[in-house]
Design a protein around this motif. Sequence first.
Motif, short mmCIF file in Angstrom:
data_model
loop_
_atom_site.label_atom_id
_atom_site.label_comp_id
_atom_site.label_asym_id
_atom_site.label_seq_id
_atom_site.Cartn_x
_atom_site.Cartn_y
_atom_site.Cartn_z
N ARG A 414 0.74 -1.08 -0.17
CA ARG A 414 -0.03 0.21 0.03
C ARG A 414 0.99 1.35 0.05
O ARG A 414 0.56 2.27 -1.05
N CYS A 417 2.28 1.64 -3.40
CA CYS A 417 1.62 1.80 -4.43
C CYS A 417 1.15 3.59 -4.35
O CYS A 417 0.89 4.24 -5.17
N LEU A 418 1.00 4.08 -2.90
CA LEU A 418 0.56 5.41 -2.79
C LEU A 418 1.67 6.29 -3.25
O LEU A 418 1.22 7.35 -3.85
N LYS A 419 3.19 5.74 -3.11
CA LYS A 419 4.04 6.75 -3.57
C LYS A 419 4.23 6.60 -5.06
O LYS A 419 4.38 7.66 -5.61
N TYR A 421 1.97 6.29 -7.16
CA TYR A 421 0.62 6.96 -7.65
C TYR A 421 0.95 8.58 -7.61
O TYR A 421 0.52 9.23 -8.51
N GLY A 422 1.28 8.94 -6.44
CA GLY A 422 1.60 10.25 -6.37
C GLY A 422 2.80 10.76 -7.17
O GLY A 422 2.60 11.92 -7.70
#
Length: 530
Positions: A414, A417-419, A421-422
């Motif tokens: 998670r 993936c957040l990084k 996506y950012g």
Amino acid sequence: LWWSGGAEAGIAAMVLKVFFPTCCSSAESGILIGRWISEQSSAVVLAVVHFPFIPVQVKQYLSHVQQVTKIKVSVLGSWSNSKREKEESLSKFLEDLGTIFAHEPWIQISKEGDSKFWSCSTLQKESNSSKEEEIILVYYDQRKVMLSQLHPPANTSTDPKADDASKLTAVFDTVANSKILFMTDKYDDGPVKLTHWQSDGVEASIIVELLKQASVPVCLLLTFLLSLTSVVCKSRMLKFWPLSFLWSKLSTCEQLGHRLQHLQIISSSKKAQNQTQLMRKANIFVSLLIDVALGILLMSWLYRKSRIGHLADTLIPVADHIAKELQDLLQWLMGAPAGLKMNRALDQVLGRFFLYHIHLWISYIHLMSPFIEMILWYVGLSACLGLTVALCILSDIIALLTFHIYCFYVYGARLYCLKVYGLSSLWRLFRGKKWNVLRQRVDSCSYDLDQLFIGTLLFTILLFLLPTTALYYLVFTLLRLLVVVVQGLIHLLVDLIDSLPLYSIILRFCRSYRLAGKSFSAAQAEIQGF
């Protein structure tokens, strides 16, 4: 089929072919019953009727067989198997039977004790020809011909090979359609005592029939219980969130559902419509039988010499050892792993976060340690349901014991993936693009100076923090992959036991002619359907 030449003459008027079953070679003296194929000058012997018998009862029995099978079954001749010296009175009596059972020609086959030489001749009272017949005695395995069901379809073409096939069809169909003749002595010979391919297995036939009769109420009770269990499993109560989640995630529940379907198929009173359904039922039954047998063997091994206690005693040290290895791995990641420059602050935060989870997990394991032996003792009893159920429980236990590794993998995935996506969103900001949520596409967009400054700052921070996050994600992904490989091997073994056609394999090595007959019948049905 294999054949032996009979009496030869210088000028043969005709060739008589007598198909004699090898199972009757040791039968007592009597009369031969079978079918006479006049257009082929062939006689297919099906069985031997023994003395004593009443001719009227034999004729009534043959008329009954003829009505059921639609095959003209009659008395073809006599069979003499004298273990001592040949008695002239017996041979004379066998010849006189030709006047009672009028058949032209009257076939006389005799064998002297254990001698390899047979005598085969014919008696024709109405024929005045002085020429002798050439007799070909063909031996065939009645059991294989009956069970193989290799009956070529009739062909009306003028090809000589097709004519040969039609001749072979007549012989095979005669044996195949005379099934009622081979079922007369399952319990008692009655007034007519016969010898055919099933004669050696009369006791086995009785046991099989008794088991069939006894299995009817058992199957009805089993069908009722399975239907009740299926209704309970499909009830709305089990479709709510906690129970539905457990049912979909636990391998044991899924395997029990498969076995429930298999038991419903086996215990169904509906007969199989074709050979494919019959083979599927047989494969499921043999697979279930072997699965339960292996499970009982495993259960007997576990409960001997207190192996359950030894297993429970070794489980806690193994869990402590795995936890210590994970702590050492995290300590290595919190330093300078492989000489990589990590972000000190993020590295310490992630390391302490995961170390705290390991501490909680070890505390939970030690809290459950007094009950582990009792849990394993009750879990071992589930092996009586089959080896596949025990393997699925083992897979679920591995999933529960490595739940902290799964949590590490989820957290790392998670965060990574957040990084990513950012970074992808901020990279579009530099290029003057943005993601259009309504149209699901990338559109052009103009940003002001403040937005570009904040975007550049956030992009720089995420970019320099990405290696630290990626390293944790990579390490925990490899650990999760190791657990998944172990569970995958267990599930592969379970699927192999469930789907392996064991009955077909056993039939291939032991009774290949039956499997070939079923395949031929299935192919013939497909051709006719096409």
